[in-house]
Each structure stands twice: as C-alpha cells, then as structure tokens.
Design a protein around this motif. Sequence first.
Motif, short mmCIF file in Angstrom:
data_model
loop_
_atom_site.label_atom_id
_atom_site.label_comp_id
_atom_site.label_asym_id
_atom_site.label_seq_id
_atom_site.Cartn_x
_atom_site.Cartn_y
_atom_site.Cartn_z
N UNK A 485 -41.91 43.21 50.12
CA UNK A 485 -42.31 44.50 49.30
C UNK A 485 -42.57 45.79 50.42
N UNK A 486 -42.51 46.85 49.47
CA UNK A 486 -42.73 48.07 50.10
C UNK A 486 -44.30 48.45 49.68
N UNK A 487 -45.17 48.91 50.52
CA UNK A 487 -46.54 48.81 49.92
C UNK A 487 -47.08 50.47 50.25
N UNK A 488 -47.68 51.06 49.14
CA UNK A 488 -48.24 52.24 49.01
C UNK A 488 -49.62 52.36 48.49
N UNK A 489 -50.72 52.86 48.98
CA UNK A 489 -51.96 53.10 48.60
C UNK A 489 -51.86 53.71 47.07
N UNK A 490 -52.40 53.28 45.99
CA UNK A 490 -52.53 54.26 44.86
C UNK A 490 -53.55 55.53 45.27
#
Length: 521
Positions: A485-490
């Motif tokens: 997965x590619x992760x980003x902070x909301x």
Amino acid sequence: MNAFLHQFLLFHNNHTTSMPSMICFLLGFVVSSFLFIFVFKKLLSRHNMSEVSGLPSVPVVPGLPLIGNLLQLKEKKPHKTFTRWSELYGPIYSIKMGSSSLVVLNSTETAKEAMVTRFASISTRKLSNALTVLTCNKSMVATSDYDDFHKLVKRCILNGLLGANAQKRKRHYRDALIENVTSKLHAHTRDHPEEPVNFRAIFEHELFGVALKQAFGKDIESIHVDELGETLSREEIFKVLVHDMMEGAIDVDWRDFFPYLKWIPNNSFESRIQQKHKRRLAVMNALIQDTLKQNDSDDCYLNYLMSEGKTLTMEQIAILVWETIIETADTTLVTTEWAIYELAKHQSVQDRLCEEIQSVCGGEKIKEEKLPLLPYVNAIFHETLRKYSPAPLVPIRYAHEDTEIGGYHVPAGSEIAINIYGCNMDKKRWEKPEEWWPERFLDDRYELSDLHKTMAFGAGKRVCAGALQASLMAGIAIGRLVQEFEWKLRDGEEENVDTYGLTSQKLYPLMAIINPRPSSS
Ligand code: HEM
C-alpha cells in the motif's frame, strides 16, 4: 508499567475524598512536617561527598519542602521532564518524590552501568501500590526481583514462547497476522476507497489474536466466566485483560509518595484497582479452565507452564500467561503504529523502502527469511523504537547496597529510574534526535542483527525477553504494509502526536489514506 509517577495528580484532583480521610490527612500533614524538619536538619549537616566511598553525591534537582519535585512533574510526561532536566543537571541526578529519593539516569552510559556493570547491587524492583496488586506482588517475569523465581520463569518464557526455537514453532501465528491485516486493508480500499482507515483497530485485533493463540493455542470469540456470572465477547475480554490493565498501571495512589502515611485509607483507589485485578483473574481462570478441558492445545504457553513450572501456584501461572498476552498486545502495536505514521508522513522513505524490497524480493511478498537482507526495514524499525520507545521509563529499580554510577556515590536504599526516552534522545549521542531519520542506522557502526542499537529493549540480565518476537512482527508489518500500500496521513493527522498517559502509545489511533500499489493486487 511506568505509571507510578502520577499519583500526585490524583491527590490534587480527587474531589471525592471523604471527611474522615481529610482529618487523617491533616494529622498526617502535621506529623510529616515535623519529620520533614528533622530530615532537613540531617541533610544540612551532610557533606556532599560520601564519607564511605569518597565519591561525590549525585547532583540534586531543587524542589519544595515536603513534596520535593512532585509539582514540577505535573505535566504527565515525566520522561520528557527528566530529559529536559538532564540538560541542566547532567545525565544523572536525584529528585524527591514526596518522601522518596529517586536517582534518574538519562544517558546510555549511566543506564548501562546500572543495568549491566552494577546490576549485582541494583537487581530488585520497587513497585507502586497499583503495580503491586496488578502483578500479584511481583509474580510477573518483568516485575519480579532477580531471584530463583525470576530465573525459573524467565527460563520458561524463553524456552516456552519467546526464545528463537519457540518463535520458530509460533511462526504460523505471525504469518496469519500479516495475511489477515493486509486482506482487511485491501477490503477497506475496495469498500471505502476515499475514507481513511483506522490502522490501530485492525492491527490491534490481529495482535490480540496472536497473543491468545500463543497463550491458549487458539483465538477466542467469547468465554463464560462463572465467577462473574456473565459471558464476555472477545472485545470485552480485550478490555479486561489489556485495556483496563494499562489504565490500572497508570492509576495513582498518593500514598506511594508518602509511605509513612500508608495507614490513611484511600478507598476509591483500592476499590478501582481491586476490581480490575479480580476481573482479570476471573477471566484468566475461565480461559485456563476452558483450555485445560479441551486438551487440544499442546503447544501453548499455558500447557508449557503447567508441565515445566511444577512449583508455581495456579495464581502465578494465571499471571505469567496473562503477562505474555499484555506484552504481545501492547508494545509491538505502539512501535508499528508510529512506524506507519512516520512512513505515511515521509513519502521518500516509502519510495526507498519499495526499491529495497523490489530488489531483494522481486514480485514475491516479503517473508521473515528476507528480513536479514533488508537493512532499510531494519533501520526504520530501530529508528521508530528510538524516537517512540514503548517503555520510556523502566520500572523503578532499587539499590540494596551502596554502589556507584557515573562516578557518583549512590547509597543503599536509593530508587533508580532509567529514562530510556532520555537515553534515546540524548543530543550527545544522536545527531538531531528529534528527527525521525532511519538513515542514521545504515551507518557501518551498526550490525544489522543487533537488536540493541538503542536502549529501547533495556540491557543486561533484565533485557527484554520479547525483542525477537517484536522485531519479527513489526519488521514484517513495516515491509508488507509498504510493499502492498501507499500510505498518506489524512488531513490534520500529522499534528496528532500526543501520547496516552505516561506511555508512548499514540493518543489518537492513526487514521491514514491508503492505496494498493499496482504490484500488490
Ligand atoms: C517493541 C517492543 C518491546 C519493547 C520496546 C520492550 C521493552 C522492554 C524493556 C525496556 C524491558 C526491560 C525492563 C527492565 O530492564 O527492567 C523489557 C523487559 C521484558 N519484556 Fe519487553 N519490550 C517489547 C516487547 C516485548 C514482547 C512482545 C514481549 C513478550 C511477549 C516482552 C516481554 C518482556 C519480558 C518478559 C521482560 C522482562 C525480562 C526480565 O525481566 O528478565 N517484551 N521489555
């Protein structure tokens, strides 16, 4: 486990204090004031060199009469306050917590001296009132004194569960954990592609499953507890065995700071702790009876203890099995959640990690065998442990004889606090310690297989027994979660860096936006 420092706050905030205990307290105050004047006079007549060893006394952080430095610790993050004080008073100093003296160690050198070189003089524990009840008077490996009981139960936990051979036998539990976590995350991206995922809810659920399988040979959906007259769901079992215990460990009893006033009742504290303790034992007893009845879980820790710990009582066995549950369910979650938080914040680290994984594993999913070939995964794990040590303060140790640390005289009877957070944030040892920067561990100075690059797991004879298990589970999680997965902070998540109580656990669960990587489907 490190909760005992906050009891003073309750002392201030406890609006339910009854009249008789107020009178008792005032009486105690008068008595203690006389005692204080007596002790103060004694202190004034003391030299700041020990007459016995000829070594200087430990520097003292100035505080107030009677309460010492308690008011200065009211911000609820003692490890951070201790670290700030170390810049003024040096890596070793002493403070007063009410009537007790505490020597605080804030550098790797002084911590290792206490944990390794001077271990023979500092091998006993000093527990808060809450921990004395919750550990059934030191019946856990981690909180026992260094005695025959400790040697027996440490051997059991290593041979039966946490040593390298035992961990090989438990491999399928860890494999199932990561498969379940990734498939739940894939399901989330299919069903709610735009919504942030609550990473903790998924990981915590699976980790608790591993804890139960290791302890009883199987995951548990519900249990009827005769002693409570109720049937508890898995969520309720988690609450009783993990959540309530973490809360209890940081509960406060002001009498810890004024042991000479221990005759004053503190009923609300007593009933809170006793209730948690009794519910935990009732649930453990039900789970134990259920496992023994079924007789089909040969390779579980309960059965191992029943056959190898013949001298242990059933209550000790219940606490020792429970210990593995709470240790498995907590620290690895804290580390993995912060690692994913930092990865989601640093896209370039994710990119570099993906390149490393691709070059070592190609299109294959990462397996534990590949971890020794993945130095960047290893560096991310250790950098997260350094910045967010799950045990920021080691449970208090006690010097039972005169000793020496950092060139200072430490008299018998001193309580010793080892500030692991302070060691791992020491500016003299770490460049820009506030920054999360895994590259620092790619330096040739660090052996890939060394689990002790930081002080996060402690050191010496009481070093963490679960370091291997934690590094395998967190290492695979870091690798697989970024491989798939590619992760980003909301939005707004970056600022959510507060921690729960005195622990390093993230106060608010990590909420992240995830996208499956093309190669992972
Ligand atoms: C990232 C994860 C972990 C960290 C940072 C950590 C940290 C620590 C630290 C600092 C100590 C030393 C306490 C002292 O010196 O007084 C310790 C002891 C211990 N840990 Fe861990 N721990 C972790 C995971 C685990 C796990 C997963 C388990 C078991 C399932 C475990 C079991 C133990 C035990 C049994 C001890 C007591 C050892 C003894 O007293 O001889 N730990 N841990």
